[in-house]
Design a protein around this motif. Structure first.
Motif: not given
Length: 63
Positions: A3-5, A7-8, A10-11, A16, A19, A22
């Motif tokens: 999981i790379d935030c 690349d999300c 929803m960042k 987010c 999450c 997070t």
């Protein structure tokens, strides 16, 4: 799962903020501390096959 935030999609949204990733990453360095309600929620998720069990085992005789 990686999981790379960064690349999300929803960042930086309200999603987010709510999450679990997070939640875990936005903690001070050191131990992760769950309150009673959080521990209960994680146990319910585990009991229903939605999350792994807590595998933490404190060291004995340390110190």
């Amino acid at each position: 799962m990686l999981i790379d935030c960064g690349d999300c999609a929803m960042k930086d949204t309200a999603t987010c903020d709510d999450c679990v990733v997070t939640f875990l990453l936005d903690r001070p360095p050191g131990a992760v501390v769950f309150d009673v309600a959080e521990e209960r929620a994680l146990r319910v998720l585990h009991d229903n096959g939605l999350a792994p069990a807590n595998r933490f085992e404190p060291l004995t005789g340390a110190g």
